[in-house]
Design a protein around this motif. Structure first.
Motif, PDB file in Angstrom:
ATOM      1  N   ARG A 237     -21.700  26.702 -30.326  1.00  0.00           N
ATOM      2  CA  ARG A 237     -22.465  27.356 -30.909  1.00  0.00           C
ATOM      3  C   ARG A 237     -22.286  28.640 -31.183  1.00  0.00           C
ATOM      4  O   ARG A 237     -22.239  29.394 -32.235  1.00  0.00           O
ATOM      5  CB  ARG A 237     -23.881  26.932 -30.763  1.00  0.00           C
ATOM      6  N   MET A 238     -22.130  29.388 -29.748  1.00  0.00           N
ATOM      7  CA  MET A 238     -21.980  30.869 -29.731  1.00  0.00           C
ATOM      8  C   MET A 238     -20.675  31.384 -30.522  1.00  0.00           C
ATOM      9  O   MET A 238     -20.845  32.228 -30.970  1.00  0.00           O
ATOM     10  CB  MET A 238     -22.014  31.340 -28.357  1.00  0.00           C
ATOM     11  N   LEU A 239     -19.580  30.592 -29.969  1.00  0.00           N
ATOM     12  CA  LEU A 239     -18.255  30.947 -30.726  1.00  0.00           C
ATOM     13  C   LEU A 239     -18.570  30.794 -32.068  1.00  0.00           C
ATOM     14  O   LEU A 239     -17.982  31.741 -32.891  1.00  0.00           O
ATOM     15  CB  LEU A 239     -17.183  30.098 -30.356  1.00  0.00           C
ATOM     16  N   SER A 240     -18.970  29.796 -32.899  1.00  0.00           N
ATOM     17  CA  SER A 240     -19.277  29.730 -34.050  1.00  0.00           C
ATOM     18  C   SER A 240     -19.942  30.832 -34.740  1.00  0.00           C
ATOM     19  O   SER A 240     -19.589  31.499 -35.696  1.00  0.00           O
ATOM     20  CB  SER A 240     -19.771  28.270 -34.632  1.00  0.00           C
ATOM     21  N   THR A 241     -21.154  31.206 -34.291  1.00  0.00           N
ATOM     22  CA  THR A 241     -21.925  32.352 -34.791  1.00  0.00           C
ATOM     23  C   THR A 241     -21.248  33.673 -34.721  1.00  0.00           C
ATOM     24  O   THR A 241     -21.318  34.335 -35.616  1.00  0.00           O
ATOM     25  CB  THR A 241     -23.155  32.378 -33.738  1.00  0.00           C
TER      26      THR A 241
END
Length: 309
Positions: A207-211
């Motif tokens: 999630r953090m990588l995508s955001t």
């Protein structure tokens, strides 16, 4: 058996200079290897490259210079092996030049002084690297590389098994993606190692990588805001990777202790080599399989079990 100890070193002019020298040598090897391949259809061997470009390279110990060539040709050999097996889609051989590269020392350039200082030689006429070493054991191999924030010392040293198994029971370990391990102890109980915490950290990582990637893509590449977000991405993802490694260390240590108390003398682990290539479940499940940390879990379990005999 060899274990690795890590030590943070900060950043100094001497370490910067050594890393640049190693990067310059890597770039030289890369440039000339592919120039020979393109113009003459001839691939330099590692021995030829070491003789032509590593011998007498200024600023590095001869063994450190040879280690740069070892790294280049190990990477090249790995790519050639994958290409031969048809498993190299998206992979490219080592062709990029580097400004900085890790510096390695072998046993001939390493000395642990009586005052507890580790001395790493950089060749005649160059100041050695001196490091306060918190151990009485002299390492057999040393590497200094950049960890994202500062230089990090990684030392490999030989350790002996310090315990004997309490019994002769056998334990079989079945590795899984949902449950990290299901263990059956001979004439005993089943042990299950749950992986919920690991899967939660993986989801947080994704999630953090995508955001952060979506935010970075909306900024002009190279701008101040782009650089700030890129640094934030590296920092946050490194924090989660450290949490994952810490979790794996804790669960493998706990499992080995339990097996030792159950009088286990032999541990057998199922072989999952190539499972990611053999199984296709769809995008979501494939992502989970490709982030499955079974290899690291098995490595930690193996060396910790060996230490217990």
């Amino acid at each position: 058996m060899y274990l690795t100890r890590k030590l943070k070193l900060g950043q100094t002019d001497q370490l910067d200079r050594l890393a640049r020298q190693a990067g310059e040598l890597w770039s030289t090897l890369t440039k000339w290897h592919w120039r020979f391949a393109r113009r003459q259809g001839y691939w330099l061997s590692k021995g030829q490259a070491q003789k032509m470009y590593c011998k007498g390279f200024d600023g590095l110990h001869s063994q450190s210079a040879q280690a740069v060539a070892d790294s280049f040709y190990d990477s090249l050999q790995s790519w050639r092996k994958k290409r031969k097996n048809g498993d190299y889609e998206g992979l490219r051989p080592p062709y990029k030049q580097k400004r900085y590269f890790k510096v390695q020392w072998k046993s001939g350039a390493i000395k642990l002084r009586d005052d507890g200082v580790l001395r790493l030689s950089n060749g005649r006429g160059n100041n050695p690297v001196l490091i306060d070493w918190p151990s009485e054991k002299e390492p057999k191999r040393v590497e200094i590389g950049w960890d994202g924030d500062q230089y990090e010392l990684r030392c490999q040293y030989n350790v002996e098994e310090d315990q004997e198994p309490k019994g002769t029971k056998k334990a079989g370990v079945d590795l899984g993606e949902r449950h990290l391990a299901t263990v059956y102890v001979e004439n005993g109980e089943n042990i299950s190692v749950h992986g919920g915490r690991l899967r939660s950290l993986r989801r947080q990582h994704n999630r953090m990588l995508s955001t952060l990637r979506s935010k970075i893509d909306r900024k002009e590449k190279g701008s101040r805001r782009w650089k700030r977000l890129a640094r934030a991405k590296d920092r946050q993802l490194r924090k989660i990777r450290n949490q994952i490694e810490d979790f794996l260390h804790k669960v493998t240590t706990r499992l080995v202790n339990v097996l030792h108390e159950r009088r286990t003398g032999t541990v057998v682990v199922g072989d999952l080599t190539g499972i990611r290539e053999r199984i296709k479940y769809g995008d979501r499940m494939n992502q989970r399989l490709h982030q499955w940390a079974y290899s690291k879990f098995e490595h930690m379990l193996t060396y910790k079990a060996q230490l217990r005999g």
